[in-house]
Design a protein around this motif. Structure first.
Motif, PDB file in Angstrom:
ATOM      1  N   HIS A  45       0.854  -1.179   0.000  1.00  0.00           N
ATOM      2  CA  HIS A  45       0.000   0.000   0.000  1.00  0.00           C
ATOM      3  C   HIS A  45       0.889   1.227   0.000  1.00  0.00           C
ATOM      4  N   VAL A  60      -2.298   0.982   6.931  1.00  0.00           N
ATOM      5  CA  VAL A  60      -3.171  -0.052   6.369  1.00  0.00           C
ATOM      6  C   VAL A  60      -3.398  -1.159   7.398  1.00  0.00           C
ATOM      7  N   ALA A  61      -2.359  -1.547   8.122  1.00  0.00           N
ATOM      8  CA  ALA A  61      -2.502  -2.594   9.142  1.00  0.00           C
ATOM      9  C   ALA A  61      -3.500  -2.162  10.213  1.00  0.00           C
ATOM     10  N   GLN A  63      -5.921   0.104   9.849  1.00  0.00           N
ATOM     11  CA  GLN A  63      -7.249   0.159   9.248  1.00  0.00           C
ATOM     12  C   GLN A  63      -7.848  -1.241   9.132  1.00  0.00           C
ATOM     13  N   ASN A  64      -7.039  -2.221   8.753  1.00  0.00           N
ATOM     14  CA  ASN A  64      -7.522  -3.603   8.663  1.00  0.00           C
ATOM     15  C   ASN A  64      -7.902  -4.145  10.034  1.00  0.00           C
ATOM     16  N   LYS A  65      -7.069  -3.844  11.040  1.00  0.00           N
ATOM     17  CA  LYS A  65      -7.358  -4.281  12.407  1.00  0.00           C
ATOM     18  C   LYS A  65      -8.658  -3.668  12.886  1.00  0.00           C
ATOM     19  N   ASP A  66      -8.815  -2.371  12.666  1.00  0.00           N
ATOM     20  CA  ASP A  66     -10.033  -1.680  13.094  1.00  0.00           C
ATOM     21  C   ASP A  66     -11.258  -2.238  12.379  1.00  0.00           C
ATOM     22  N   ALA A  67     -11.115  -2.535  11.085  1.00  0.00           N
ATOM     23  CA  ALA A  67     -12.236  -3.077  10.320  1.00  0.00           C
ATOM     24  C   ALA A  67     -12.650  -4.447  10.864  1.00  0.00           C
ATOM     25  N   ARG A  68     -11.657  -5.272  11.216  1.00  0.00           N
ATOM     26  CA  ARG A  68     -11.960  -6.600  11.765  1.00  0.00           C
ATOM     27  C   ARG A  68     -12.638  -6.505  13.129  1.00  0.00           C
ATOM     28  N   SER A  69     -12.281  -5.483  13.903  1.00  0.00           N
ATOM     29  CA  SER A  69     -12.859  -5.355  15.242  1.00  0.00           C
ATOM     30  C   SER A  69     -14.135  -4.523  15.238  1.00  0.00           C
ATOM     31  N   ALA A  73     -12.052   3.110  11.116  1.00  0.00           N
ATOM     32  CA  ALA A  73     -10.618   3.074  10.824  1.00  0.00           C
ATOM     33  C   ALA A  73      -9.917   4.293  11.377  1.00  0.00           C
ATOM     34  N   CYS A  81      -1.767  -1.148  17.655  1.00  0.00           N
ATOM     35  CA  CYS A  81      -1.612  -2.399  16.921  1.00  0.00           C
ATOM     36  C   CYS A  81      -1.187  -3.535  17.843  1.00  0.00           C
TER      37      CYS A  81
END
Length: 99
Positions: A45, A60-61, A63-69, A73, A81
């Protein structure tokens, strides 16, 4: 990546791989399965300027973590993290000397 794959059978072009990479990397590369017919795609990214950095990858990591939880974001890069709240902005603005 497509240049490293033999178009005749979709496998790695082993001669080219061996001519291009260090021997210790060759064996690892050749163990990776190829997927004939799949297009190449960018696996990193980048920021708004089109530049990859550790900061952009970290963002990006998060944002992905936030999206999963299920969280919204993080946009500031100040996210968490590791389970520890840390002000990452201190890292991003630090001036490092490389000698």
């Amino acid at each position: 990546m497509s240049e490293l794959i033999d178009p005749a059978d979709g496998s790695w072009d082993e001669i080219l791989i061996r001519d291009t990479f260090w021997e210790e990397d060759v064996e690892h590369i050749l163990k990776i399965q190829t997927h004939e017919g799949h297009e190449d795609w960018a696996a990193w990214h980048y920021d708004q300027k089109g530049v990859f950095s550790v900061k952009s990858a970290y963002k990006v990591a998060i944002q992905n973590k936030d999206a999963r939880s299920g969280k919204e974001a993080s946009s500031s890069g100040g996210g968490d993290c590791t389970g520890v709240n840390f002000n990452w902005k201190k890292i991003w603005i630090a001036k490092w000397l490389i000698r």
